[in-house]
Design a protein around this motif. Structure first.
Motif, PDB file in Angstrom:
ATOM      1  N   THR A 128     -18.184 -19.855 -25.613  1.00 51.56           N
ATOM      2  CA  THR A 128     -18.218 -21.240 -25.135  1.00 51.56           C
ATOM      3  C   THR A 128     -19.165 -21.393 -23.956  1.00 51.56           C
ATOM      4  O   THR A 128     -19.925 -22.366 -23.876  1.00 51.56           O
ATOM      5  CB  THR A 128     -16.801 -21.688 -24.757  1.00 51.56           C
ATOM      6  OG1 THR A 128     -15.938 -21.563 -25.892  1.00 51.56           O
ATOM      7  CG2 THR A 128     -16.789 -23.131 -24.287  1.00 51.56           C
ATOM      8  N   ALA A 129     -19.133 -20.438 -23.033  1.00 50.75           N
ATOM      9  CA  ALA A 129     -20.047 -20.511 -21.886  1.00 50.75           C
ATOM     10  C   ALA A 129     -21.502 -20.443 -22.341  1.00 50.75           C
ATOM     11  O   ALA A 129     -22.360 -21.197 -21.843  1.00 50.75           O
ATOM     12  CB  ALA A 129     -19.739 -19.385 -20.908  1.00 50.75           C
ATOM     13  N   ALA A 130     -21.802 -19.552 -23.287  1.00 50.61           N
ATOM     14  CA  ALA A 130     -23.173 -19.429 -23.774  1.00 50.61           C
ATOM     15  C   ALA A 130     -23.617 -20.714 -24.479  1.00 50.61           C
ATOM     16  O   ALA A 130     -24.743 -21.194 -24.267  1.00 50.61           O
ATOM     17  CB  ALA A 130     -23.286 -18.237 -24.720  1.00 50.61           C
ATOM     18  N   VAL A 186     -20.585 -34.745 -35.360  1.00 40.84           N
ATOM     19  CA  VAL A 186     -19.970 -33.844 -36.351  1.00 40.84           C
ATOM     20  C   VAL A 186     -19.170 -32.754 -35.654  1.00 40.84           C
ATOM     21  O   VAL A 186     -18.082 -32.364 -36.115  1.00 40.84           O
ATOM     22  CB  VAL A 186     -21.055 -33.246 -37.266  1.00 40.84           C
ATOM     23  CG1 VAL A 186     -20.454 -32.211 -38.208  1.00 40.84           C
ATOM     24  CG2 VAL A 186     -21.744 -34.343 -38.064  1.00 40.84           C
ATOM     25  N   GLY A 187     -19.669 -32.257 -34.520  1.00 41.16           N
ATOM     26  CA  GLY A 187     -18.940 -31.227 -33.784  1.00 41.16           C
ATOM     27  C   GLY A 187     -17.599 -31.714 -33.281  1.00 41.16           C
ATOM     28  O   GLY A 187     -16.595 -30.994 -33.340  1.00 41.16           O
ATOM     29  N   LEU A 188     -17.544 -32.942 -32.761  1.00 44.73           N
ATOM     30  CA  LEU A 188     -16.270 -33.494 -32.307  1.00 44.73           C
ATOM     31  C   LEU A 188     -15.302 -33.664 -33.476  1.00 44.73           C
ATOM     32  O   LEU A 188     -14.088 -33.414 -33.335  1.00 44.73           O
ATOM     33  CB  LEU A 188     -16.511 -34.836 -31.615  1.00 44.73           C
ATOM     34  CG  LEU A 188     -17.223 -34.761 -30.263  1.00 44.73           C
ATOM     35  CD1 LEU A 188     -17.574 -36.160 -29.766  1.00 44.73           C
ATOM     36  CD2 LEU A 188     -16.364 -34.032 -29.237  1.00 44.73           C
ATOM     37  N   VAL A 256     -24.868 -27.758 -29.791  1.00 48.23           N
ATOM     38  CA  VAL A 256     -24.083 -28.978 -29.588  1.00 48.23           C
ATOM     39  C   VAL A 256     -23.033 -29.137 -30.683  1.00 48.23           C
ATOM     40  O   VAL A 256     -21.929 -29.634 -30.439  1.00 48.23           O
ATOM     41  CB  VAL A 256     -25.029 -30.197 -29.535  1.00 48.23           C
ATOM     42  CG1 VAL A 256     -24.245 -31.498 -29.530  1.00 48.23           C
ATOM     43  CG2 VAL A 256     -25.918 -30.125 -28.305  1.00 48.23           C
ATOM     44  N   LEU A 257     -23.336 -28.680 -31.887  1.00 50.71           N
ATOM     45  CA  LEU A 257     -22.388 -28.771 -33.002  1.00 50.71           C
ATOM     46  C   LEU A 257     -21.176 -27.870 -32.792  1.00 50.71           C
ATOM     47  O   LEU A 257     -20.030 -28.269 -33.047  1.00 50.71           O
ATOM     48  CB  LEU A 257     -23.104 -28.403 -34.305  1.00 50.71           C
ATOM     49  CG  LEU A 257     -22.247 -28.320 -35.571  1.00 50.71           C
ATOM     50  CD1 LEU A 257     -21.763 -29.693 -35.985  1.00 50.71           C
ATOM     51  CD2 LEU A 257     -23.029 -27.648 -36.700  1.00 50.71           C
ATOM     52  N   LEU A 258     -21.399 -26.633 -32.338  1.00 53.48           N
ATOM     53  CA  LEU A 258     -20.318 -25.644 -32.249  1.00 53.48           C
ATOM     54  C   LEU A 258     -19.535 -25.718 -30.947  1.00 53.48           C
ATOM     55  O   LEU A 258     -18.399 -25.237 -30.888  1.00 53.48           O
ATOM     56  CB  LEU A 258     -20.894 -24.237 -32.412  1.00 53.48           C
ATOM     57  CG  LEU A 258     -21.502 -23.903 -33.773  1.00 53.48           C
ATOM     58  CD1 LEU A 258     -22.158 -22.530 -33.740  1.00 53.48           C
ATOM     59  CD2 LEU A 258     -20.443 -23.959 -34.861  1.00 53.48           C
ATOM     60  N   LEU A 259     -20.122 -26.287 -29.899  1.00 52.02           N
ATOM     61  CA  LEU A 259     -19.478 -26.280 -28.586  1.00 52.02           C
ATOM     62  C   LEU A 259     -18.101 -26.955 -28.582  1.00 52.02           C
ATOM     63  O   LEU A 259     -17.146 -26.390 -28.012  1.00 52.02           O
ATOM     64  CB  LEU A 259     -20.396 -26.930 -27.560  1.00 52.02           C
ATOM     65  CG  LEU A 259     -19.871 -27.005 -26.124  1.00 52.02           C
ATOM     66  CD1 LEU A 259     -19.560 -25.611 -25.597  1.00 52.02           C
ATOM     67  CD2 LEU A 259     -20.884 -27.701 -25.218  1.00 52.02           C
ATOM     68  N   PRO A 260     -17.902 -28.139 -29.190  1.00 49.08           N
ATOM     69  CA  PRO A 260     -16.555 -28.736 -29.154  1.00 49.08           C
ATOM     70  C   PRO A 260     -15.494 -27.868 -29.832  1.00 49.08           C
ATOM     71  O   PRO A 260     -14.363 -27.766 -29.338  1.00 49.08           O
ATOM     72  CB  PRO A 260     -16.743 -30.078 -29.880  1.00 49.08           C
ATOM     73  CG  PRO A 260     -18.196 -30.379 -29.753  1.00 49.08           C
ATOM     74  CD  PRO A 260     -18.881 -29.058 -29.796  1.00 49.08           C
ATOM     75  N   LEU A 261     -15.837 -27.224 -30.943  1.00 51.72           N
ATOM     76  CA  LEU A 261     -14.852 -26.407 -31.656  1.00 51.72           C
ATOM     77  C   LEU A 261     -14.472 -25.170 -30.856  1.00 51.72           C
ATOM     78  O   LEU A 261     -13.283 -24.846 -30.727  1.00 51.72           O
ATOM     79  CB  LEU A 261     -15.407 -26.002 -33.024  1.00 51.72           C
ATOM     80  CG  LEU A 261     -14.493 -25.119 -33.884  1.00 51.72           C
ATOM     81  CD1 LEU A 261     -13.159 -25.801 -34.142  1.00 51.72           C
ATOM     82  CD2 LEU A 261     -15.182 -24.738 -35.188  1.00 51.72           C
ATOM     83  N   THR A 263     -14.636 -24.790 -27.670  1.00 47.69           N
ATOM     84  CA  THR A 263     -13.881 -25.229 -26.492  1.00 47.69           C
ATOM     85  C   THR A 263     -12.429 -25.501 -26.856  1.00 47.69           C
ATOM     86  O   THR A 263     -11.498 -25.118 -26.124  1.00 47.69           O
ATOM     87  CB  THR A 263     -14.523 -26.489 -25.895  1.00 47.69           C
ATOM     88  OG1 THR A 263     -15.893 -26.217 -25.578  1.00 47.69           O
ATOM     89  CG2 THR A 263     -13.800 -26.919 -24.631  1.00 47.69           C
ATOM     90  N   ALA A 264     -12.209 -26.163 -27.996  1.00 53.11           N
ATOM     91  CA  ALA A 264     -10.834 -26.460 -28.429  1.00 53.11           C
ATOM     92  C   ALA A 264     -10.073 -25.179 -28.757  1.00 53.11           C
ATOM     93  O   ALA A 264      -8.892 -25.032 -28.402  1.00 53.11           O
ATOM     94  CB  ALA A 264     -10.867 -27.396 -29.629  1.00 53.11           C
ATOM     95  N   LEU A 265     -10.732 -24.234 -29.432  1.00 54.56           N
ATOM     96  CA  LEU A 265     -10.062 -22.973 -29.773  1.00 54.56           C
ATOM     97  C   LEU A 265      -9.755 -22.159 -28.521  1.00 54.56           C
ATOM     98  O   LEU A 265      -8.705 -21.501 -28.438  1.00 54.56           O
ATOM     99  CB  LEU A 265     -10.930 -22.165 -30.734  1.00 54.56           C
ATOM    100  CG  LEU A 265     -11.160 -22.772 -32.121  1.00 54.56           C
ATOM    101  CD1 LEU A 265     -12.021 -21.857 -32.979  1.00 54.56           C
ATOM    102  CD2 LEU A 265      -9.834 -23.048 -32.826  1.00 54.56           C
ATOM    103  N   LEU A 266     -10.656 -22.179 -27.542  1.00 52.60           N
ATOM    104  CA  LEU A 266     -10.401 -21.468 -26.291  1.00 52.60           C
ATOM    105  C   LEU A 266      -9.200 -22.068 -25.570  1.00 52.60           C
ATOM    106  O   LEU A 266      -8.355 -21.330 -25.025  1.00 52.60           O
ATOM    107  CB  LEU A 266     -11.637 -21.524 -25.403  1.00 52.60           C
ATOM    108  CG  LEU A 266     -11.506 -20.919 -24.006  1.00 52.60           C
ATOM    109  CD1 LEU A 266     -11.162 -19.439 -24.087  1.00 52.60           C
ATOM    110  CD2 LEU A 266     -12.792 -21.122 -23.206  1.00 52.60           C
ATOM    111  N   ALA A 267      -9.092 -23.392 -25.548  1.00 53.42           N
ATOM    112  CA  ALA A 267      -7.943 -24.026 -24.909  1.00 53.42           C
ATOM    113  C   ALA A 267      -6.642 -23.635 -25.603  1.00 53.42           C
ATOM    114  O   ALA A 267      -5.628 -23.366 -24.950  1.00 53.42           O
ATOM    115  CB  ALA A 267      -8.121 -25.545 -24.922  1.00 53.42           C
ATOM    116  N   HIS A 268      -6.658 -23.573 -26.938  1.00 50.41           N
ATOM    117  CA  HIS A 268      -5.457 -23.149 -27.666  1.00 50.41           C
ATOM    118  C   HIS A 268      -5.116 -21.691 -27.358  1.00 50.41           C
ATOM    119  O   HIS A 268      -3.932 -21.353 -27.175  1.00 50.41           O
ATOM    120  CB  HIS A 268      -5.668 -23.326 -29.170  1.00 50.41           C
ATOM    121  CG  HIS A 268      -4.523 -22.835 -30.000  1.00 50.41           C
ATOM    122  ND1 HIS A 268      -3.411 -23.608 -30.270  1.00 50.41           N
ATOM    123  CD2 HIS A 268      -4.292 -21.633 -30.593  1.00 50.41           C
ATOM    124  CE1 HIS A 268      -2.560 -22.917 -31.003  1.00 50.41           C
ATOM    125  NE2 HIS A 268      -3.071 -21.713 -31.217  1.00 50.41           N
ATOM    126  N   ALA A 269      -6.130 -20.811 -27.303  1.00 55.68           N
ATOM    127  CA  ALA A 269      -5.877 -19.399 -27.025  1.00 55.68           C
ATOM    128  C   ALA A 269      -5.278 -19.205 -25.641  1.00 55.68           C
ATOM    129  O   ALA A 269      -4.403 -18.350 -25.441  1.00 55.68           O
ATOM    130  CB  ALA A 269      -7.171 -18.593 -27.159  1.00 55.68           C
TER     131      ALA A 269
END
Length: 335
Positions: A128-130, A186-188, A256-261, A263-269
């Motif tokens: 996510t940081a990258a 699409v990422g959101l 930009v496409l992958l960043l929202p996903l 971020t959401a998975l990191l929050a769940h983890a």
């Protein structure tokens, strides 16, 4: 005992399997702190010699100092990234016992054991940081870069001549910005779908008795950092006009496409509660739940070279072939 010169040269330069009599020396070599550097000196010997000759020559050289320093930097990064896999391959090739050899405590044999997976928090945090840094730098470059690439087509005798040329950005910038906006939308959407799937399937995930999770390795973190750094340097050159816009236009929409996903998975983890003694959720599990909407399958034990920790009954030998499973005594408890 150190091997003879001929055997040492074959081991060092062509990877010839070490003889059993010299395994103790090979173990010290492979487990040594400088093993990756010694391997790199062999792997990149020709490149390093050419770079040294070119840099020390009185003339302009072949490529110039900047390119050679870049090649040397890539070699150093490659050494850090491949240190773990190189050591693991060396252990399997040179230290694992052959078929028919007597098994003793401390020897390395092929045995079934837990599968290693990347821990979700570590892998997703670095990813996510990258992606965030890439999204910011590439978007900035797309907004500010003065020039881009175009194609000039000229008719010539017998066909067409196609040449890439640098041109001021006009309508091309609008097209790339449109691709960025579409990727963000699409990422959101993917993040919302993936989060819902993970929340629905995570309570049904089964225990993983044949798994251990580990954080992202130093080599992988180094590779990510260097890759993002190179992209940032190129974006800076694009912004100043030193080079035409190209890499940011390629990397911007996927990041930009992958960043929202991610971020959401990191929050769940980070919100997930792990019972004491259980391995941390693996990044691959969250990805599979988000993409397929099904609980992850239970990992089976994997065959890999492992050291013998405890006492071994007399007369136990490695089966044929040596890649068959040999049950091992359990390792001693920590502490």
């Amino acid at each position: 005992m150190r091997p003879p010169l001929g055997h040492w040269l074959a081991y060092r330069f062509v990877g010839a399997r070490i003889r059993p009599a010299y395994r103790a020396w090979a173990r010290d070599d492979i487990e040594g702190r400088l093993f990756p550097a010694r391997r790199a000196l062999v792997s990149y010997a020709f490149v390093l010699v050419m770079a040294g000759v070119d840099l020390l020559s009185p003339g302009p050289g072949i490529w110039g100092p900047g390119w050679w320093w870049l090649i040397v930097a890539i070699a150093v990064v490659g050494t850090v990234v491949s240190a773990g896999p190189e050591r693991a391959r060396a252990v399997e090739r040179h230290l694992a016992l052959d078929s028919g050899e007597l098994v003793v405590p401390g020897a390395v044999v092929s045995s079934l054991g837990p599968r290693r997976r990347l821990a979700a928090r570590s892998a997703l945090a670095w990813t996510t940081a990258a992606l965030a840094v890439l999204a910011v730098t590439t978007t900035t470059s797309i907004l500010l870069a003065p020039r881009g690439w175009s194609v000039r087509v000229e008719p010539i005798e017998g066909g067409l001549n196609v040449d890439p040329i640098g041109v001021p950005l006009a309508s091309g910038r609008t097209a790339v910005l449109g691709a960025l906006a579409l990727s963000a939308a699409v990422g959101l959407l993917l993040a919302a779908i993936g989060t819902r799937r993970v929340r629905r399937t995570a309570p049904h995930a089964q225990a993983q008795p044949h798994r251990t999770t580990m954080p992202l390795s130093v080599g992988a973190r180094t590779a990510l950092t260097c890759g993002v750094g190179v992209a940032g340097v190129v974006a800076g050159h694009e912004i100043t006009g030193a080079t035409k816009l190209w890499l940011s236009a390629v990397l911007g929409p996927p990041s930009v496409l992958l960043l929202p996903l991610t971020t959401a998975l990191l929050a769940h983890a980070r919100r997930a509660r792990v019972p004491p003694g259980d391995p941390e959720p693996a990044a691959v599990d969250l990805w599979r739940m988000a993409s397929h909407g099904r609980p992850p399958a239970v990992d089976a034990p994997v065959l890999a070279p492992r050291p013998v920790h405890g006492p071994v009954p007399p007369g136990v030998v490695v089966p044929y072939p040596a890649r068959l499973d040999l049950p091992l005594p359990p390792p001693p408890p920590p502490g």
